[in-house]
Design an enzyme around this catalytic site. Structure first.
Site, PDB file in Angstrom:
ATOM      1  N   LYS A  14      51.217  36.904  38.754  1.00 57.14           N
ATOM      2  CA  LYS A  14      50.926  35.566  39.272  1.00 57.14           C
ATOM      3  C   LYS A  14      52.122  35.012  40.066  1.00 57.14           C
ATOM      4  O   LYS A  14      53.209  35.600  40.042  1.00 57.14           O
ATOM      5  CB  LYS A  14      50.580  34.651  38.094  1.00 57.14           C
ATOM      6  CG  LYS A  14      49.260  35.023  37.401  1.00 57.14           C
ATOM      7  CD  LYS A  14      48.984  34.008  36.307  1.00 57.14           C
ATOM      8  CE  LYS A  14      47.660  34.241  35.625  1.00 57.14           C
ATOM      9  NZ  LYS A  14      47.391  33.181  34.634  1.00 57.14           N
ATOM     10  N   TYR A  54      38.425  32.405  39.390  1.00 56.34           N
ATOM     11  CA  TYR A  54      38.505  31.613  38.157  1.00 56.34           C
ATOM     12  C   TYR A  54      37.246  30.770  37.932  1.00 56.34           C
ATOM     13  O   TYR A  54      37.308  29.748  37.240  1.00 56.34           O
ATOM     14  CB  TYR A  54      39.746  30.712  38.175  1.00 56.34           C
ATOM     15  CG  TYR A  54      41.021  31.441  37.749  1.00 56.34           C
ATOM     16  CD1 TYR A  54      41.103  32.084  36.520  1.00 56.34           C
ATOM     17  CD2 TYR A  54      42.156  31.449  38.557  1.00 56.34           C
ATOM     18  CE1 TYR A  54      42.261  32.736  36.104  1.00 56.34           C
ATOM     19  CE2 TYR A  54      43.319  32.100  38.152  1.00 56.34           C
ATOM     20  CZ  TYR A  54      43.362  32.743  36.929  1.00 56.34           C
ATOM     21  OH  TYR A  54      44.504  33.382  36.518  1.00 56.34           O
ATOM     22  N   ASN A 117      52.221  31.893  33.346  1.00 61.97           N
ATOM     23  CA  ASN A 117      52.365  32.923  32.312  1.00 61.97           C
ATOM     24  C   ASN A 117      52.388  34.350  32.860  1.00 61.97           C
ATOM     25  O   ASN A 117      51.964  35.282  32.198  1.00 61.97           O
ATOM     26  CB  ASN A 117      51.283  32.749  31.249  1.00 61.97           C
ATOM     27  CG  ASN A 117      49.906  32.625  31.880  1.00 61.97           C
ATOM     28  OD1 ASN A 117      49.708  33.091  32.996  1.00 61.97           O
ATOM     29  ND2 ASN A 117      48.971  32.025  31.183  1.00 61.97           N
ATOM     30  N   HIS A 120      47.820  38.019  34.853  1.00 63.16           N
ATOM     31  CA  HIS A 120      46.385  37.916  34.548  1.00 63.16           C
ATOM     32  C   HIS A 120      45.889  39.307  34.180  1.00 63.16           C
ATOM     33  O   HIS A 120      46.374  40.306  34.703  1.00 63.16           O
ATOM     34  CB  HIS A 120      45.614  37.420  35.773  1.00 63.16           C
ATOM     35  CG  HIS A 120      44.122  37.632  35.664  1.00 63.16           C
ATOM     36  ND1 HIS A 120      43.299  36.743  35.008  1.00 63.16           N
ATOM     37  CD2 HIS A 120      43.317  38.652  36.083  1.00 63.16           C
ATOM     38  CE1 HIS A 120      42.043  37.204  35.046  1.00 63.16           C
ATOM     39  NE2 HIS A 120      42.034  38.360  35.698  1.00 63.16           N
ATOM     40  N   GLU A 131      36.055  41.871  39.052  1.00 61.05           N
ATOM     41  CA  GLU A 131      37.271  41.315  39.654  1.00 61.05           C
ATOM     42  C   GLU A 131      37.896  42.301  40.634  1.00 61.05           C
ATOM     43  O   GLU A 131      38.431  41.900  41.674  1.00 61.05           O
ATOM     44  CB  GLU A 131      38.270  40.918  38.554  1.00 61.05           C
ATOM     45  CG  GLU A 131      37.787  39.703  37.763  1.00 61.05           C
ATOM     46  CD  GLU A 131      38.709  39.329  36.609  1.00 61.05           C
ATOM     47  OE1 GLU A 131      39.776  39.977  36.427  1.00 61.05           O
ATOM     48  OE2 GLU A 131      38.381  38.373  35.887  1.00 61.05           O
TER      49      GLU A 131
END
Ligand code: ADP
Ligand code: MG
Length: 155
Positions: A14, A54, A117, A120, A131
């Site tokens: 990310k 998302y 964080n 993913h 995805e």
């Protein structure tokens, strides 16, 4: 195409991971584990793609913040293949809350925030396929064997 129990999953380093220089660290953990990288690229997601990725979180209170975050910098997309790859990668990532993420996991070692964080990972084999199809063209995914593959099987 797959050996028994093989799955594919999408990992994303990310924006915070890219900005903090953790791309190599994440890729290195994937490789050391024995997982096979079958697609790899840097992209800067636009809002439309981010909202598709998302979509399951649309309407939640953190959704707008999440879309802003994931589009705030380039990210690195890693299509990963291996035995039980979906859950394996989820375990390697660690829990969402850094307090709960196991030491030794990517988040447990490297993250301090629930929103930022580092990584993913798809949460089911179906979402892994979906995805990967969302972010990669067929030509960007590679079906190849490695000489180490025989050492990484279940039997
Ligand atoms: P995971 O990334 O472990 O699959 P979720 O699918 O629940 O977690 O959430 C997707 C992402 O949305 C998280 O990785 C995080 O970046 C963000 N997020 C989730 N919950 C929160 C929250 N309560 N506050 C801020 N950001 C959140
Ligand atoms: Mg999730």
């Amino acid at each position: 195409m797959f050996e028994r129990d093989e799955q594919r999953t999408l990992m994303i380093v990310k924006p915070d991971g890219v900005q903090r220089g953790l791309v190599g660290e994440v890729i290195s953990r994937v490789e050391r584990r024995g997982l096979k990288i079958v697609g790899l690229k840097m992209v800067w997601m636009d809002k439309e793609l981010a909202k598709k990725h998302y979509a399951v979180h649309d309407g939640k209170d953190f959704f707008d913040k999440l879309i802003k975050f994931i589009t705030s910098s380039p990210v690195v997309l890693i299509a990963v293949q291996g035995y039980h790859a979906v859950n394996l990668v989820r375990r390697m990532m660690g829990a969402l809350d850094p307090d709960e993420a196991d030491r030794g996991s990517i988040r447990g070692d490297l993250a301090m925030s629930r929103s930022f964080n580092v990584v993913h990972g798809s949460d089911t084999p179906e979402n892994g396929e979906a995805e990967i199809a969302l972010h990669f063209s067929q030509k960007e995914i590679f079906d190849y064997s490695r000489s180490i593959d025989d050492w990484l099987k279940n039997d």
